[in-house]
Design an enzyme around this catalytic site. Sequence first.
Site, PDB file in Angstrom:
ATOM      1  N   ALA A 194       0.850  -1.189   0.000  1.00 25.84           N
ATOM      2  CA  ALA A 194       0.000   0.000   0.000  1.00 25.84           C
ATOM      3  C   ALA A 194       0.883   1.236   0.000  1.00 25.84           C
ATOM      4  O   ALA A 194       1.978   1.232   0.569  1.00 25.84           O
ATOM      5  CB  ALA A 194      -0.897  -0.017   1.223  1.00 25.84           C
ATOM      6  N   GLU A 256      -3.295 -12.060   0.024  1.00 24.98           N
ATOM      7  CA  GLU A 256      -2.290 -12.037   1.098  1.00 24.98           C
ATOM      8  C   GLU A 256      -2.792 -12.928   2.230  1.00 24.98           C
ATOM      9  O   GLU A 256      -3.432 -12.459   3.169  1.00 24.98           O
ATOM     10  CB  GLU A 256      -2.066 -10.607   1.615  1.00 24.98           C
ATOM     11  CG  GLU A 256      -1.302  -9.712   0.658  1.00 24.98           C
ATOM     12  CD  GLU A 256      -0.749  -8.454   1.329  1.00 24.98           C
ATOM     13  OE1 GLU A 256      -1.042  -8.227   2.524  1.00 24.98           O
ATOM     14  OE2 GLU A 256      -0.023  -7.714   0.654  1.00 24.98           O
ATOM     15  N   TRP A 258      -1.538 -14.037   4.690  1.00 24.80           N
ATOM     16  CA  TRP A 258      -0.909 -13.798   5.990  1.00 24.80           C
ATOM     17  C   TRP A 258      -1.439 -12.551   6.698  1.00 24.80           C
ATOM     18  O   TRP A 258      -1.198 -12.345   7.870  1.00 24.80           O
ATOM     19  CB  TRP A 258       0.600 -13.641   5.792  1.00 24.80           C
ATOM     20  CG  TRP A 258       0.944 -12.540   4.805  1.00 24.80           C
ATOM     21  CD1 TRP A 258       1.037 -11.214   5.077  1.00 24.80           C
ATOM     22  CD2 TRP A 258       1.205 -12.685   3.409  1.00 24.80           C
ATOM     23  NE1 TRP A 258       1.343 -10.510   3.927  1.00 24.80           N
ATOM     24  CE2 TRP A 258       1.457 -11.397   2.887  1.00 24.80           C
ATOM     25  CE3 TRP A 258       1.254 -13.790   2.542  1.00 24.80           C
ATOM     26  CZ2 TRP A 258       1.751 -11.166   1.544  1.00 24.80           C
ATOM     27  CZ3 TRP A 258       1.543 -13.560   1.203  1.00 24.80           C
ATOM     28  CH2 TRP A 258       1.788 -12.263   0.710  1.00 24.80           C
TER      29      TRP A 258
HETATM   30 ZN   LIG Z   1       0.164  -6.957   6.032  1.00 26.92          ZN
END
Ligand SMILES: [Zn+2]
Length: 383
Positions: A194, A256, A258
């Site tokens: 990000a 993602e 995780w």
């Molecule tokens: Zn993260």
Amino acid sequence: MNSGRGRPSPMGAGRSARPGRRLRYVKRHGSGPNPGLVIFAALIAIIIAVSFFVIFSKKGGEGPAYFETETERATAETERVKDPFFRIEVPSSGVSEGDLILVNYDHPYVFPKKTGLVNVYANKTDDFKVAYTNYELEERVLDRIASLAAELRRTTGEKDLTVNSAYRSLEDQRGVWDMYEREQGIEAARLYVAEPGKSEHHTGLAVDLTVVRDDGSAVSIRDCGHYEEIDGLLVDYGFVLRYPGNKKDVTHIENEPWHYRYVGEPHSRIMTRTGLCLEEYVGFLKEYTADGTVLFLGPDGLLTSLVFDEAASASDGYIVFFVPAESGEYTRIAVPDDAAEYLVSGNNADGFVVTVKLGDADDGIASVAPSVSETVKKHVITD
Ligand SMILES: [Zn+2]
């Protein structure tokens, strides 16, 4: 349990109108007017008019929350006895704080002056690990990680769950972005990282998890042999998988497996059940308002939409609804008197999500209240 007064309807079904308050009066029979009757009728009319004013000023969300005269206050107080709600005010600026704030490519994080961040390593238990000693998380999030890690170890023996990333300052995120760009190129950075200022890790509510064995070898939680247990516990303790692969068009972040985000109870369960990512969930909740229908999660786990008054009459479960931020300094919110606990979170866009726990306050939500909720308590204006 639902007391039976509530009338569940399937979620997404048409809205019921909020029932108006019934005024009782005695119908008198007589032939022709007499002065006594006219005066009596006029008095009744005045009483009804005053009652309506009080009802709409209290219930409609439009009228004043403060009362001009003692008479109005006394009348309102009488009405309040029948009114199953109390009203609070939250600072309208609190829209950028709380467990349900959306932080993404379109909604930058508003860095607060004060946070509840604590050092993970200094507050760690033996039931989990942390990759670096300087990592920080919001205290309520770390508490939850510690609790779920303890349960994971108790039930599976797994003790190597590892916090692999936690809070990131603006500078930290710049570092992550620069490293990605340097090592993998700008395209990879755009896919996985990000932009500084728009990372969920700024909130202190997001955590990356992996499993690191005692010999230093790392495996993903997907491959550690206890993924289902870990994922299930995370949901139980208020976390959601934030960037599933099937939502990348919405989140603008690749899969993602995780990265988990704390949203609190019961939102983690509702989001998991409905399959909505946070972008979608924040939009979904805006359909539920105090003057329409609210989202009701019953103790039986049934998710329905109910008229506010009916939901508030249930003896157990959760009520969730949206309140648009007012343009003034404060936003007014009605909370059921029967609330065991309640929590107000901004959505980092245009309003507040109110979560009310009915019934007993045993495993409730106040213990993990964010700063907005503390602010809220100072601004209870009635009751
Ligand atoms: Zn993260």
